[in-house]
Write a protein that holds these residues in place. Structure first.
Motif, short mmCIF file in Angstrom:
data_model
loop_
_atom_site.label_atom_id
_atom_site.label_comp_id
_atom_site.label_asym_id
_atom_site.label_seq_id
_atom_site.Cartn_x
_atom_site.Cartn_y
_atom_site.Cartn_z
N MET A 108 72.65 19.74 41.34
CA MET A 108 73.30 19.88 40.04
C MET A 108 72.79 18.86 39.04
O MET A 108 72.37 19.20 37.93
N ILE A 109 72.79 17.59 39.43
CA ILE A 109 72.52 16.56 38.43
C ILE A 109 71.02 16.31 38.25
O ILE A 109 70.63 15.62 37.31
N SER A 110 70.18 16.85 39.17
CA SER A 110 68.74 16.66 38.99
C SER A 110 68.24 17.37 37.75
O SER A 110 67.30 16.90 37.09
N HIS A 111 68.85 18.49 37.39
CA HIS A 111 68.47 19.18 36.15
C HIS A 111 68.79 18.31 34.94
O HIS A 111 68.00 18.23 33.99
N MET A 112 69.95 17.66 34.99
CA MET A 112 70.33 16.79 33.88
C MET A 112 69.40 15.57 33.81
O MET A 112 69.00 15.13 32.73
N ALA A 113 69.01 15.04 34.98
CA ALA A 113 68.10 13.89 35.01
C ALA A 113 66.75 14.25 34.41
O ALA A 113 66.11 13.43 33.74
N ASN A 114 66.31 15.49 34.64
CA ASN A 114 65.04 15.92 34.06
C ASN A 114 65.11 15.92 32.53
O ASN A 114 64.14 15.53 31.85
N GLU A 115 66.22 16.38 31.98
CA GLU A 115 66.34 16.48 30.53
C GLU A 115 66.51 15.12 29.88
O GLU A 115 65.94 14.85 28.82
N LEU A 116 67.28 14.23 30.52
CA LEU A 116 67.59 12.93 29.92
C LEU A 116 66.66 11.83 30.42
O LEU A 116 66.82 10.67 30.03
N ARG A 117 65.72 12.18 31.32
CA ARG A 117 64.67 11.28 31.78
C ARG A 117 65.24 10.04 32.46
O ARG A 117 64.82 8.92 32.19
N VAL A 118 66.20 10.26 33.31
CA VAL A 118 66.81 9.17 34.06
C VAL A 118 66.44 9.35 35.53
O VAL A 118 66.82 10.35 36.14
N PRO A 119 65.70 8.41 36.14
CA PRO A 119 65.32 8.55 37.55
C PRO A 119 66.52 8.50 38.49
O PRO A 119 67.46 7.73 38.28
N THR A 126 68.76 14.44 52.26
CA THR A 126 67.62 14.76 53.14
C THR A 126 67.18 16.21 53.00
O THR A 126 66.30 16.66 53.74
N ASP A 127 67.77 16.94 52.09
CA ASP A 127 67.45 18.35 51.88
C ASP A 127 65.96 18.51 51.56
O ASP A 127 65.47 17.98 50.56
N PRO A 128 65.21 19.25 52.40
CA PRO A 128 63.76 19.36 52.16
C PRO A 128 63.39 20.22 50.97
O PRO A 128 62.24 20.24 50.54
N VAL A 129 64.36 20.93 50.38
CA VAL A 129 64.07 21.81 49.26
C VAL A 129 63.91 21.04 47.95
O VAL A 129 63.34 21.55 46.99
N MET A 130 64.36 19.80 47.91
CA MET A 130 64.27 18.99 46.69
C MET A 130 62.81 18.67 46.42
O MET A 130 62.28 17.64 46.86
N SER A 131 62.16 19.55 45.68
CA SER A 131 60.73 19.43 45.44
C SER A 131 60.45 18.60 44.19
O SER A 131 61.15 18.74 43.17
N PRO A 132 59.43 17.72 44.24
CA PRO A 132 59.08 16.94 43.03
C PRO A 132 58.55 17.81 41.90
O PRO A 132 58.57 17.39 40.74
N LEU A 133 58.08 19.00 42.20
CA LEU A 133 57.62 19.89 41.15
C LEU A 133 58.79 20.42 40.32
O LEU A 133 58.70 20.54 39.10
N GLN A 134 59.87 20.72 41.02
CA GLN A 134 61.04 21.24 40.31
C GLN A 134 61.89 20.10 39.75
O GLN A 134 62.48 20.24 38.67
N PHE A 135 61.97 19.01 40.49
CA PHE A 135 62.80 17.88 40.09
C PHE A 135 61.94 16.62 40.05
O PHE A 135 61.95 15.81 40.98
N PRO A 136 61.17 16.43 38.97
CA PRO A 136 60.24 15.29 38.94
C PRO A 136 60.93 13.93 38.90
O PRO A 136 60.32 12.93 39.28
N TYR A 137 62.19 13.86 38.45
CA TYR A 137 62.88 12.58 38.36
C TYR A 137 63.73 12.28 39.60
O TYR A 137 64.47 11.30 39.60
N PHE A 138 63.61 13.13 40.61
CA PHE A 138 64.33 12.89 41.86
C PHE A 138 63.39 12.18 42.84
O PHE A 138 62.29 12.67 43.13
N ILE A 139 63.83 11.04 43.33
CA ILE A 139 63.03 10.23 44.26
C ILE A 139 63.86 10.01 45.52
O ILE A 139 64.98 9.48 45.44
N ARG A 140 63.30 10.40 46.67
CA ARG A 140 64.02 10.25 47.94
C ARG A 140 63.55 8.95 48.61
O ARG A 140 62.39 8.81 49.00
N THR A 141 64.46 8.01 48.77
CA THR A 141 64.12 6.76 49.45
C THR A 141 64.42 6.80 50.94
O THR A 141 64.12 5.85 51.65
N SER A 142 65.03 7.91 51.39
CA SER A 142 65.25 8.12 52.83
C SER A 142 64.18 9.08 53.35
O SER A 142 63.15 9.27 52.70
N GLN A 143 64.42 9.70 54.48
CA GLN A 143 63.44 10.62 55.06
C GLN A 143 63.94 12.05 54.94
O GLN A 143 65.13 12.33 55.10
#
Length: 929
Positions: A108-119, A126-143
């Motif tokens: 939900m909030i990754s879309h908002m982070a993309n628009e407001l440019r907040v990492p 751990t959801d493997p679907v969180m792709s950097p292409l779709q959500f460039p401002y989402f960074i996974r620090t876990s595995q």
């Protein structure tokens, strides 16, 4: 002096302005954190984040002159609440967010982070679907769960299991994780047999969990992967223990939700600990370090820590430290904390009452994102560095086993070394497949032996095994007369013996397939396995390519392959059999060589050897006699010249080889049964236009039609061995067939009672017979092992001899009979010899009679003629005596050469008187002398 003081004042003022412009760093940098406060992960993450902020603010090397301030919001793993709390952050000039914790909130909030440019730095999604292409401002620090599911697939493959059951929470976290597991299993030719989804709130719904587990009990696989939240997971384990599913034979593999609870709540309550005995659990691996040990010591001394520290608490701490270091780099590169309004949000805010204009866009968001991804640090969780797809480098997991009052480490998994008993950081190069191993496991039910991984379901149903109702060759399989589900035969005995060797009971029910009037189609019967009509097929089922694509076969229990059967005729009878060792060309060349060698030797010996001299007629006879007598090494003429002897020695060696080869070939022809057929194999059969027979229901029809491109009009279906014999006997001219193509076991059984036919050519396909089961069926593997055991202990051969050992006409009797030589094989030779003898006697008697009548009569004959008128019988007696005396007397050799002596005498008389020199000259050049 005033001028000097004025200059110094202006210089200080300028330096002050310049310094203020260069160090335009804010005193406070605001970051946010959003997670579920009341969860096992959230309770620990809250303290870990606070400790990280304290360490950043107290570290003189990070954000000098700037204080880090964090605001925390509780999402309660709700997508709606997560969005609301994230919107509140956007009103507070937040430059980065630590979190979220749950996948549904992250989406939900990754879309908002993309628009407001907040990492977003997520320490627990751990959801493997969180792709950097779709959500460039989402960074996974876990595995990512992508690696966790790869580890589970490696474990399943290591122990040789083929099917698993997945129990998961039915949300983004659970569905996407199981989808990744399915992909990883499929890459190893493994699969998920059944997926059981549970609502996230089903922890209190005991009946639904119980119904789900009962369905699982009725399935064959016993490997269960559980990917849920902690409370729901323990509810599942509790009901599973109640149903006896935590006993011997079951395998439970839990994802890192269970290891997180074990680490934070150790020791667990006894009731929960007993319900998970024997389970395998994965835990994200963090290498041991001094920094990590010191932090654990601090945690244990912290009175505010409600739970023990777990891996996700370490990830939360490192996320804060990573963001702080990235901000420090950002400020050093001249970055500023500034925000601007989004024109689109302003327009929406003016047209409504949502106050959207209060949300601003972080101007330095893109630059800060690059600094975060470019920061390399060593934290509590080890080396923190990202790959090109924004995954942490060298992901790894601990594999632990719940046993007794605690857990025991049995190994590790990493994406560069696979499964190992050594920590991944100690392995410098990838392990080979042979070294993939784990320590011994204590399985559910306190079992030490590896579970089989599957069992027959407890639904009281028997395996439906299809069996063909054969009309011909019933020695292989046939239905017992008067019964519906009872069969006998070679194939049935092999299957029964193999099942009896299994370490477990296999309830089976034989179901006949076919109308009983003709052999059924085996391909159609195999296809009924894929449709669910049969659980397996037992019989003389050939293992061919098109069938292996849809089912699995056991180890072959009988060798098979297509062969050609055709009529034949014997070739060892006949008066002229002695001519067969050589063909016509060989006979002609051999005869020419004899004459040629004779002429060569005569030329080489004529001038110096008296035995090769004489009249032309005699010399011709000598050449012929010498040439052909060398065949038997019976030549009497001596060779004098060196060249003649050299030629003769070589020729005698050649004659020796020809003689030996002729003798060996003739011996083989006379003593070994010689068979002849116009069909030499499948290749010659394809080139002909005659009809070809095949067995009804056999794959031979498809092979001949599709693989060998033989016209279907040439193929004749035959249903019994009697039809085989009749079709071959009639031949293609009388409506029969020229040959039959069938599998070797059937052909051998047919030939055991029909010795007028033979297999011609080689077996042109290689296959075998096996039992068919659904794809990836574990029963096929266990039966293959049992069939190998039958072959090793001799039971398979004994079953074969029981059903397929036939005496019949046996070709051996026919072959023994061919070892006896009969007159019919030699009367041609006797005829030639007899004709030669009669002809020689005839010519001899003609000569004798000529001498009798042309010679001068003796005194007794003259007296007899004088007394002819008085006594005619006396004259006949006298002539008979004269005939017998001519036959008995020795012919004077001098008479045979009288003509030659007369010529020689005449020449000598003339030569002595007048022409000696001329005669000498004549004799020296006369080529016939």
């Amino acid at each position: 002096m005033k001028l000097l003081w004025s200059f110094l004042f202006l210089s200080c003022l300028c330096l002050g302005f310049l310094g203020h412009g260069h160090s335009e760093k804010p005193e406070v940098v605001k970051i946010g954190s959003i997670f579920s406060f009341n969860s096992v992960i959230g309770k620990v993450a809250k303290i870990a984040i606070e400790e990280a902020v304290k360490d950043v603010n107290s570290n003189p090397d990070i954000l000098v002159g700037t204080r880090l301030q964090v605001s925390m919001q509780n999402s309660n793993c709700s997508g709606f609440m997560g969005m609301v709390e994230a919107l509140r952050f956007m009103e507070k000039d937040i430059v980065g967010i630590i979190g979220p914790q749950c996948s549904v909130v992250a989406h939900m909030i990754s879309h908002m982070a993309n628009e407001l440019r907040v990492p977003l730095l997520s320490f627990a999604v751990t959801d493997p679907v969180m792709s950097p292409l779709q959500f460039p401002y989402f960074i996974r620090t876990s595995q990512s769960d992508l690696y966790q599911m790869e580890a589970i697939a490696s474990i399943v493959d290591l122990y040789g299991w083929k099917e698993v059951i997945a129990v998961f929470v039915d949300d983004d976290y659970g569905r996407n994780g199981v989808a990744a597991l399915n992909d990883k299993l499929a890459s190893r030719r493994l699969r998920i047999t059944y997926k059981a989804g549970l609502h996230p709130d089903n922890a209190v719904n005991k009946n639904e969990i119980m119904n789900m587990l009962i369905k699982i009990m009725l399935l064959q696989p016993r490997i269960i992967v559980i990917h849920v939240y902690s409370e729901l997971g323990f509810a599942v384990f509790k009901e599973a223990k109640y149903l006896g599913m935590m006993g011997n034979g079951y395998v439970w593999i839990a994802t890192d939700w269970l290891s997180t609870t074990l680490d934070s709540s150790s020791p667990l309550p006894s009731e929960r600990l007993e319900s998970i005995q024997g389970a395998l659990v994965l835990r994200p691996h963090t290498p041991d370090s001094k920094l990590k040990r010191e932090f654990f010591a601090r945690w244990r001394k912290n009175p505010d820590a409600p739970l023990a520290l777990h891996t996700y608490g370490l990830y939360a701490y490192d996320s804060v430290m990573l963001l702080a270091r990235a901000l420090d780099k950002y400020f050093k590169h001249g970055g500023k904390v500034s925000f601007s309004n989004d024109s689109m949000l302003d327009a929406l805010g003016k047209s409504g009452s949502l106050n959207l204009e209060a949300m601003t866009v972080f101007d330095g968001g893109e630059a800060l994102l690059k600094d975060i991804l470019g920061t390399h640090m060593v934290g509590l969780t080890g080396q923190l560095q990202f790959t090109t797809d924004r995954s942490r480098i060298r992901p790894a997991y601990d594999i632990i086993n719940v046993a007794g009052t605690g857990v025991r480490q049995i190994g590790y998994w990493s994406n560069h070394s696979g499964l190992s008993v050594l920590p991944p950081e100690s392995l410098t190069k990838p392990n080979m497949s042979a070294s993939q191993k784990l320590r011994h496991v204590i399985w559910p039910g306190e079992a030490f032996q590896k579970p089989r991984g599957w069992a027959f379901s407890n639904n009281g149903k028997e395996l439906k095994i299809g069996v063909p109702r054969r009309v011909s060759y019933k020695e292989f399989v046939s239905q017992i007369r008067g019964t519906e589900n009872m069969f006998k035969g070679f194939c049935i005995d092999v299957f029964t013996a193999a099942v009896n060797l299994l370490p477990y009971a296999v309830p089976v029910k034989f179901i006949p397939y076919g109308n009983g009037k003709e052999n059924p189609s085996y391909t159609h019967m195999v296809e009924m396995i894929t449709s669910g009509n049969f659980d397996g097929v037992v019989g003389d089922i050939a293992i061919v390519t098109n069938r292996t694509k849809i089912v699995d076969f056991t180890q072959p229990y009988a060798a098979s392959g297509l062969v050609v059967v055709a009529p034949f005729k014997k070739l060892n009878s006949g008066a002229w059999v002695f001519l067969r060792p050589f063909n016509r060309l060989m006979w002609a060349v051999t005869a020419c060589c004899f004459l040629f060698v004779g002429i060569v030797v005569w030329i080489l010996e004529h001038r110096i050897n008296d035995e090769f001299r004489g009249p032309p007629k005699r010399q011709c006879v000598t050449i012929l006699w010498f040439s052909f007598s060398t065949m038997f090494f019976a030549h009497r003429e001596n060779t004098v010249s060196t060249l003649g002897r050299l030629v003769l020695i070589i020729w005698l060696f050649v004659v020796l080889i020809i003689n030996s080869s002729y003798t060996a070939s003739l011996t083989s022809i006379l003593t070994v049964q010689q068979l002849s057929s116009p069909i030499k194999g499948i290749d010659s059969l394809r080139e002909m236009d005659d009809r070809i027979g095949y067995q009804v229901g056999s794959f031979a029809e498809r092979y001949l039609r599709d693989e060998l491109n033989i016209s279907e009009s040439r193929l004749v279906p035959l249903g019994s061995r009697e039809a085989y014999a009749k079709a071959l006997k009639d031949g293609p001219r009388k409506g029969g067939v020229a040959a039959i193509v069938d599998e070797r076991p059937y052909v051998e059984l047919f030939l055991s009672s029909n010795c007028a036919y033979r297999i011609v050519g080689q077996e042109f396909t290689k296959s075998g017979w096996g039992f068919a089961f659904p794809r990836d069926s574990p029963l096929a593997i266990d039966l293959s092992t049992a069939i190998l055991e039958l072959a090793e202990n001799g039971d398979l051969q004994r079953i074969h001899d029981k059903w397929l050992m036939k005496n019949a006409c046996t070709l051996e009797n026919a072959e023994l009979e061919s070892d006896r030589l009969h007159l019919k094989s030699f009367w041609g030779l006797f005829l030639i010899c007899g004709v030669a003898c009669v002809l020689a006697l005839f010519l001899y008697f003609v000569q004798i009679i000529r001498q009798l009548y042309n010679g001068k009569p003796s005194e007794e004959e003259e007296d007899a003629i004088g007394r002819e008128n008085h006594d005619s019988s006396s004259l006949r007696s006298t002539r008979l005596q004269r005939f017998l005396s001519l036959m008995d007397e020795k012919e004077d050799v001098s008479k045979a050469g009288s003509k030659k002596r007369k010529i020689d005498g005449s020449v000598n008389d003339n030569s002595v008187s007048r022409h000696s020199r001329r005669l000498d000259s004549f004799n020296s050049v006369n080529p016939l002398d």
